[in-house]
Design a protein around this motif. Structure first.
Motif, mmCIF file in Angstrom:
data_model
loop_
_atom_site.group_PDB
_atom_site.id
_atom_site.type_symbol
_atom_site.label_atom_id
_atom_site.label_comp_id
_atom_site.label_asym_id
_atom_site.label_seq_id
_atom_site.Cartn_x
_atom_site.Cartn_y
_atom_site.Cartn_z
ATOM 1 N N MET A 159 29.133 4.043 -46.855
ATOM 2 C CA MET A 159 30.325 3.789 -46.274
ATOM 3 C C MET A 159 29.555 3.668 -44.598
ATOM 4 S SD MET A 159 33.395 4.930 -47.477
ATOM 5 C CE MET A 159 34.369 3.470 -46.165
ATOM 6 N N VAL A 160 28.110 4.761 -44.417
ATOM 7 C CA VAL A 160 27.334 5.290 -43.707
ATOM 8 C C VAL A 160 26.208 4.124 -43.377
ATOM 9 C CG1 VAL A 160 26.283 6.505 -42.175
ATOM 10 C CG2 VAL A 160 28.421 7.242 -43.823
ATOM 11 N N THR A 161 26.243 4.043 -43.708
ATOM 12 C CA THR A 161 24.777 3.169 -44.355
ATOM 13 C C THR A 161 24.532 1.561 -43.680
ATOM 14 O OG1 THR A 161 22.459 1.987 -45.555
ATOM 15 C CG2 THR A 161 24.848 1.382 -46.293
ATOM 16 N N LYS A 162 23.504 1.252 -42.655
ATOM 17 C CA LYS A 162 23.776 0.109 -41.517
ATOM 18 C C LYS A 162 22.933 -0.716 -42.183
ATOM 19 C CE LYS A 162 24.528 2.889 -37.230
ATOM 20 N NZ LYS A 162 24.235 3.025 -36.041
ATOM 21 N N SER A 163 21.632 -0.792 -42.725
ATOM 22 C CA SER A 163 20.608 -1.548 -43.698
ATOM 23 C C SER A 163 21.406 -2.101 -44.589
ATOM 24 C CB SER A 163 19.113 -1.151 -43.645
ATOM 25 O OG SER A 163 19.719 0.084 -44.824
ATOM 26 N N ASN A 164 22.254 -1.618 -45.478
ATOM 27 C CA ASN A 164 22.553 -1.855 -46.216
ATOM 28 C C ASN A 164 21.558 -1.560 -48.051
ATOM 29 O OD1 ASN A 164 25.024 -2.227 -46.130
ATOM 30 N ND2 ASN A 164 24.529 -4.522 -45.586
ATOM 31 N N LYS A 165 20.633 -0.089 -47.382
ATOM 32 C CA LYS A 165 19.663 0.048 -47.954
ATOM 33 C C LYS A 165 19.295 1.164 -48.045
ATOM 34 C CE LYS A 165 16.315 -4.270 -48.069
ATOM 35 N NZ LYS A 165 15.634 -4.111 -48.183
ATOM 36 N N ILE A 166 20.177 2.054 -49.297
ATOM 37 C CA ILE A 166 19.737 3.716 -49.263
ATOM 38 C C ILE A 166 18.990 3.786 -50.468
ATOM 39 C CG2 ILE A 166 22.091 4.087 -48.742
ATOM 40 C CD1 ILE A 166 23.143 4.191 -51.824
ATOM 41 N N GLY A 167 18.286 5.091 -50.466
ATOM 42 C CA GLY A 167 17.020 5.546 -51.840
ATOM 43 C C GLY A 167 17.819 7.216 -52.641
ATOM 44 N N LEU A 168 17.558 6.706 -53.602
ATOM 45 C CA LEU A 168 16.880 8.557 -54.600
ATOM 46 C C LEU A 168 16.017 8.230 -54.736
ATOM 47 C CD1 LEU A 168 19.780 10.071 -56.162
ATOM 48 C CD2 LEU A 168 19.016 8.558 -58.304
ATOM 49 N N ILE A 169 15.932 9.898 -54.479
ATOM 50 C CA ILE A 169 14.814 10.505 -55.128
ATOM 51 C C ILE A 169 14.895 11.411 -56.244
ATOM 52 C CG2 ILE A 169 12.333 11.759 -54.016
ATOM 53 C CD1 ILE A 169 13.103 10.868 -51.970
ATOM 54 N N THR A 170 13.973 11.611 -57.573
ATOM 55 C CA THR A 170 14.419 12.514 -58.265
ATOM 56 C C THR A 170 13.107 12.487 -59.047
ATOM 57 O OG1 THR A 170 14.771 10.180 -60.004
ATOM 58 C CG2 THR A 170 16.342 11.475 -59.317
ATOM 59 N N PHE A 171 12.622 13.270 -59.486
ATOM 60 C CA PHE A 171 11.156 13.427 -60.779
ATOM 61 C C PHE A 171 11.042 13.053 -61.539
ATOM 62 C CE2 PHE A 171 9.257 15.271 -64.238
ATOM 63 C CZ PHE A 171 8.469 15.869 -64.008
ATOM 64 N N SER A 172 11.554 11.518 -61.960
ATOM 65 C CA SER A 172 11.609 10.310 -62.969
ATOM 66 C C SER A 172 12.317 9.329 -62.570
ATOM 67 C CB SER A 172 11.153 10.899 -64.006
ATOM 68 O OG SER A 172 12.530 11.104 -65.068
ATOM 69 N N THR A 173 11.517 8.027 -63.180
ATOM 70 C CA THR A 173 12.867 6.942 -62.619
ATOM 71 C C THR A 173 13.818 6.309 -64.548
ATOM 72 O OG1 THR A 173 10.793 4.997 -63.248
ATOM 73 C CG2 THR A 173 11.289 6.132 -60.712
ATOM 74 N N ASN A 174 13.075 7.535 -65.682
ATOM 75 C CA ASN A 174 13.545 7.109 -67.272
ATOM 76 C C ASN A 174 14.076 7.745 -67.874
ATOM 77 O OD1 ASN A 174 10.686 8.316 -67.088
ATOM 78 N ND2 ASN A 174 10.223 6.572 -68.834
ATOM 79 N N SER A 175 14.000 9.320 -67.055
ATOM 80 C CA SER A 175 14.365 10.116 -68.220
ATOM 81 C C SER A 175 16.666 9.370 -68.322
ATOM 82 C CB SER A 175 14.110 11.483 -67.649
ATOM 83 O OG SER A 175 15.218 11.620 -65.785
#
Length: 362
Positions: A177-193
């Protein structure tokens, strides 16, 4: 604490055996356990207090807690360690701890503590779970516990975990609801656990519940402690147009938030409440109540609520194990409908009306 113990005794958490027992080899000799400072003094004071109050005397109980990195980390480890000290002061048990215990050392550390007569060995590192499951049957008279663990498989081994999605879902609603670009990011240790995929599903679905046009870009650090990698991943997301970022990757979390503040990009904290980092660019925190999980295991051991089914207990918002804490300093920056939407969806999650189909890496 009483609430957490009653919760153990009534077993209202969702019990689920999440995976089978694993194994791991250990080749290095473990260092001698480090006794908690002023342990004897605390033991005597608490014993005297217990006698005066007519309470149970736990001064002969020996409890150990293990960390995979330093205890002075300003977050996860430090919070658990400080809470263990508080419990020691209150109940008078003997406390020992070891920090920086890696995968090649954990088997020896577990065996050393069990052989030295420790009644409960608590591990704060979820990725030690399979090794604990291997060692626990060797010491049936010792209780083992794991915070945020995903496996138990032995009657003397109890794991308690956050479900890892409910508070992240709410963080996604606000981010969308806050984003203006309609793109948000998620950073985790891995991408497949499993844990990373669970957080991705929750963050994505939450974001779309708040903004159907929102897209989540998911990247990984490959490390819980490489701050440069965390900042590099944050920079990559910013370059791709993300204007809100949630990082859940250990010590990288505060480094990413600080980078976002420098760049004028919004962030959501994970695990620990870091709303005080900035009054504008930290939207909120997806908080995991590690103390509640510690209480379930430690007080269960001391007072008779330690589960012996070899199950993993998973909790979320209803169990006070998870919480999404909105930064109060941003409340005036957005229309009330944002916060009404978060409250509405929180109620639906708590009632079971909203669920997330959790993916699996297996």
């Amino acid at each position: 604490m009483k609430k957490a113990l009653a919760f153990v005794m009534s077993l209202t958490l969702m019990a689920a055996m999440l995976t089978g027992c694993g194994s791991a080899a250990s080749s290095s000799e473990a260092p001698a356990p480090a006794e908690s400072s002023a342990a004897e003094e605390s033991k005597e004071e608490a014993a005297e207090s217990s006698e005066e109050a007519g309470a149970a005397d736990y001064s002969n109980e020996k409890i150990a807690v293990i960390f995979n990195s330093v205890i002075v980390d300003g977050g996860y480890n430090e919070g658990i360690f400080n809470h263990m000290k508080d419990l020691q002061n209150q109940y008078g048990f003997q406390l020992s701890y070891q920090e920086n215990v890696g995968d090649t050392e954990i088997n020896d550390v577990l065996r050393n503590y069990a052989s030295d007569g420790y009644g409960l060995i608590l591990d704060a590192e979820q990725y030690h779970c399979e090794q604990i499951a291997e060692i626990a049957p060797e010491f049936p008279d010792t209780k083992f516990g794991c915070i945020n663990g995903y496996v138990a498989c032995a009657p003397n081994f109890m794991s308690v975990a956050s479900d890892m999605w409910q508070h992240v879902y709410l963080g996604g609603v606000m981010s969308g609801m806050v984003t203006k670009s309609n793109k948000i990011g998620l950073i985790t240790f891995s991408t497949n656990s499993d844990s990373a995929l669970t957080m991705l599903a929750a963050y994505s679905e939450g974001a779309k519940a708040g903004n159907p046009d929102c897209e989540v870009i998911h990247v990984a650090t490959g490390s819980f402690s490489d701050l440069a990698a965390g900042k590099e991943m944050a920079a990559s997301l910013v370059s791709q147009g993300c204007d809100v970022i949630l990082c859940n990757s250990g010590d990288c979390n505060p480094a990413v938030i600080e980078y976002c503040i420098e760049q004028g990009v919004y962030s959501v904290s994970a695990i620990t409440n870091r709303n005080d980092f900035d009054e504008k660019y930290v939207l909120g925190s997806t908080v995991t109540n590690n103390n509640a999980m510690v209480d379930m295991i430690v007080l269960g051991y001391l007072q008779g609520g330690f589960d012996e089914t070899g199950s993993v207990y998973v909790g979320g918002l209803n169990e006070d194990i998870e919480e999404f804490v909105i930064n109060p300093t941003v409340m005036d920056d957005y229309p009330q409908e944002v916060f009404d939407k978060i409250d509405e969806i929180k109620g639906k999650i708590e009632s079971g009306e909203i669920t997330v189909e959790l993916p699996s890496s297996k």
